[in-house]
Design an enzyme around this catalytic site. Structure first.
Site, PDB file in Angstrom:
ATOM      1  N   ASP A 158       0.495  -1.243   0.090  1.00 63.65           N
ATOM      2  CA  ASP A 158      -0.121  -0.347  -0.501  1.00 63.65           C
ATOM      3  C   ASP A 158       0.708   1.403  -0.720  1.00 63.65           C
ATOM      4  O   ASP A 158       0.601   2.275   0.664  1.00 63.65           O
ATOM      5  CB  ASP A 158      -0.568  -0.143   0.932  1.00 63.65           C
ATOM      6  CG  ASP A 158      -2.459  -0.868   0.984  1.00 63.65           C
ATOM      7  OD1 ASP A 158      -2.226  -1.516   0.322  1.00 63.65           O
ATOM      8  OD2 ASP A 158      -3.029  -1.421   2.183  1.00 63.65           O
TER       9      ASP A 158
ATOM     10  N   ASP B 214       4.495  -9.053   9.076  1.00 64.39           N
ATOM     11  CA  ASP B 214       4.780  -8.237   8.701  1.00 64.39           C
ATOM     12  C   ASP B 214       6.282  -7.692   8.127  1.00 64.39           C
ATOM     13  O   ASP B 214       7.140  -8.488   8.571  1.00 64.39           O
ATOM     14  CB  ASP B 214       4.618  -7.638  10.774  1.00 64.39           C
ATOM     15  CG  ASP B 214       3.244  -7.549  10.476  1.00 64.39           C
ATOM     16  OD1 ASP B 214       2.488  -7.592   9.704  1.00 64.39           O
ATOM     17  OD2 ASP B 214       2.989  -7.227  11.947  1.00 64.39           O
TER      18      ASP B 214
ATOM     19  N   ASP C  88      -6.423  -8.815  13.904  1.00 63.56           N
ATOM     20  CA  ASP C  88      -5.816 -10.559  14.301  1.00 63.56           C
ATOM     21  C   ASP C  88      -7.232 -10.337  15.582  1.00 63.56           C
ATOM     22  O   ASP C  88      -7.039 -11.961  15.471  1.00 63.56           O
ATOM     23  CB  ASP C  88      -3.743 -10.017  14.678  1.00 63.56           C
ATOM     24  CG  ASP C  88      -3.935  -9.040  15.147  1.00 63.56           C
ATOM     25  OD1 ASP C  88      -4.350  -8.141  16.008  1.00 63.56           O
ATOM     26  OD2 ASP C  88      -2.187  -8.501  15.674  1.00 63.56           O
TER      27      ASP C  88
END
Length: 491
Positions: free
Chosen positions: A91, A146, A239
């Protein structure tokens, strides 16, 4: 006046009771964990006899310093190329996009099934990116990392073998730390996270209670995600939210303490505060969204409900710390004037066991990470009081996040800046993602440090030392938080 006195005593008592009950659940989790480890024999080595199709999702947003490192590590994972898809869910709005495009292009030339999925609207933030990737992914299993992680080469082999039953929906692994000893803040974070990824996750899992996906370093069964309703972006901790929705649907999770996934800890105070804000506000939002469902569920045992309540409300502890701290000053005057309440203050001393329970919780974690118990004990003695003080110092910042979460105030998903710190002497002062502004809240934290220093003086004047350890820790904690907030913003 007496009404105000009673109000202070009752509010202080209720908040102290919550802290006590929370610490009691941590104690029982510790006992569960120790019992499970005592009864756990040598685990037979297993290997995959077949290789299911796996998708690895890498959600990234403006990660100039670490995105290439993550993609390189992912490409080195030991798994058949024809059974592996890598999705870089990008993004980004800065030069990270070009870095990723070049890296993905090179790996495609090397025969990797890797896709660069770039969104321009960032709708739904991380949850939206994961959902967009899930809709087109090829894998029956989905691993997520991540940007600050460096997955090990054996990660998939070590994780997939634990999907032994069709009802297992998630396998979560332990976080390790790339820069644990970088500075004071990273050492304190590692101390706290090690307890979560040792005793807390292990204790819950051993007793069959709900655990949570930690947002990264885990593998989902795609069927589980879809059955639970998919990724939703109405909380900052997508999450935790999906974890509860999935387990309420009957899916089981497995935690692997023995499989580690290295990651980078925030080294700057403003980065840590960003992360803490998101975690604690998101937990509060998840409590509002899911707590009622847990309590009303007919398929969840009463004991699991109790642990789930304190799990979802763990961020409320910061509210309790802040308010009991603020009320402790007036409480000393009440104690010195209204002798008829003496029995209540004697009863309140019982709540000091909370400190003992938490000490046992963190000592168990420290002991598990040190073969030399003497060295581990010295490490614990030197770290536990300081760690507790620092996290008390975060109570104002985190409590405000919790209040916003309970109130339903929405805010964007602000990711934690990463620095590409692997070596302990790495430099991060030129990181363009760090905020250079001193938040006005920092001045309030400095004021609170002075407030608790004054409370220490008042205690000496009144001859009341009962709350002095509490005030010392709060004064030190708020002072440390304010100091590093200023230093790291102006560095």
């Amino acid at each position: 006046m007496l009404i105000l006195v009673w109000a202070i005593i009752i509010i202080y008592g209720v908040l102290s009771c919550f802290i006590f009950l929370y610490s009691l659940t941590q104690l029982t989790l510790t006992l569960n964990y120790r019992k499970a480890n005592k009864n756990k024999g040598a685990q037979p080595l297993k290997k995959l006899d077949k290789f299911p199709m796996v998708t690895i999702q890498l959600p990234i947003f403006n990660e100039q310093y670490v995105s290439e490192r993550l993609i390189d590590a992912t490409a080195k994972i030991d798994y058949p190329k024809d059974k592996l898809e890598i999705q870089v869910l990008d993004d980004s709005t800065d030069e990270t996009f070009e870095l990723i495009a070049n890296k993905v292009g090179a790996l495609q030339q090397d025969g990797f099934n890797i896709k660069h999925i770039h969104r321009v609207n960032r709708q739904g933030y991380k949850a939206g990116a994961l959902s967009a990737g899930l809709a087109i992914c090829e894998g029956d299993y989905v691993a997520i990392f991540d940007a600050d992680f460096i997955p090990s080469q054996s990660f998939l082999m070590d994780s997939l073998i634990h999907f032994t039953q069709n009802k297992i929906g998630l396998v979560q692994t332990k976080w390790l730390h790339l820069n644990k000893n970088y500075n004071f803040l990273t050492r304190m974070q590692a101390f706290g996270l090690d307890a979560h990824f040792t005793v807390e996750q292990g204790g819950r899992n051993a007793a069959g209670h709900f655990i949570n996906f930690n947002g990264t370093a885990g593998v989902w069964r795609k069927e589980c995600i879809n059955d639970a309703g998919g990724w939703e972006s109405d909380t900052l901790t997508e999450d935790l939210d999906l974890s509860y929705r999935a387990q309420l649907k009957g899916w089981e999770f497995k935690y692997l303490e023995g499989v580690g996934s290295p990651a980078e800890l925030p080294a700057a105070m403003n980065a840590l505060k960003t992360q803490q804000y998101r975690w604690n506000k998101g937990a509060a939002e998840c409590a509002v969204k899911n707590l009622d469902k847990v309590i009303k569920s007919k398929d969840v045992s009463n004991s699991t409900k109790v642990y789930a309540i304190f799990h979802l409300m763990n961020s409320f502890v910061f509210v309790c710390i802040l308010l009991t701290g603020l009320l402790s000053g007036p409480l000393m005057y009440i104690k010195s004037i209204y002798f008829e309440f003496g029995y209540l203050f004697q009863l309140a001393a019982f709540f000091s066991l909370s400190f003992v329970f938490l000490a046992f919780f963190y000592w168990t974690s420290t002991a598990m990470n040190y073969e030399n118990k003497t060295k581990g004990f010295l490490k614990f003695i030197g770290s536990f009081p300081i760690f507790l003080s620092v996290y008390m110092g975060l109570s104002l910042h985190n409590a405000l996040a919790v209040f916003e979460g309970y109130a339903g105030k929405k805010s964007p998903f602000v990711r934690t800046p990463k620095f590409n710190l692997i070596k302990n002497d790495g430099v991060w002062k030129n990181n363009k993602y760090i905020s250079r502004k001193i938040n006005p809240l920092t001045y309030v934290e400095l004021f609170l440090s002075l407030y608790f220093i004054a409370a220490i003086g008042i205690g000496v004047y009144l001859g009341d030392s009962g709350l002095m350890p509490f005030h010392l820790m709060l004064a030190f904690g708020f002072g440390v938080i304010a100091f590093f907030s200023v230093v790291h913003a102006t560095r």
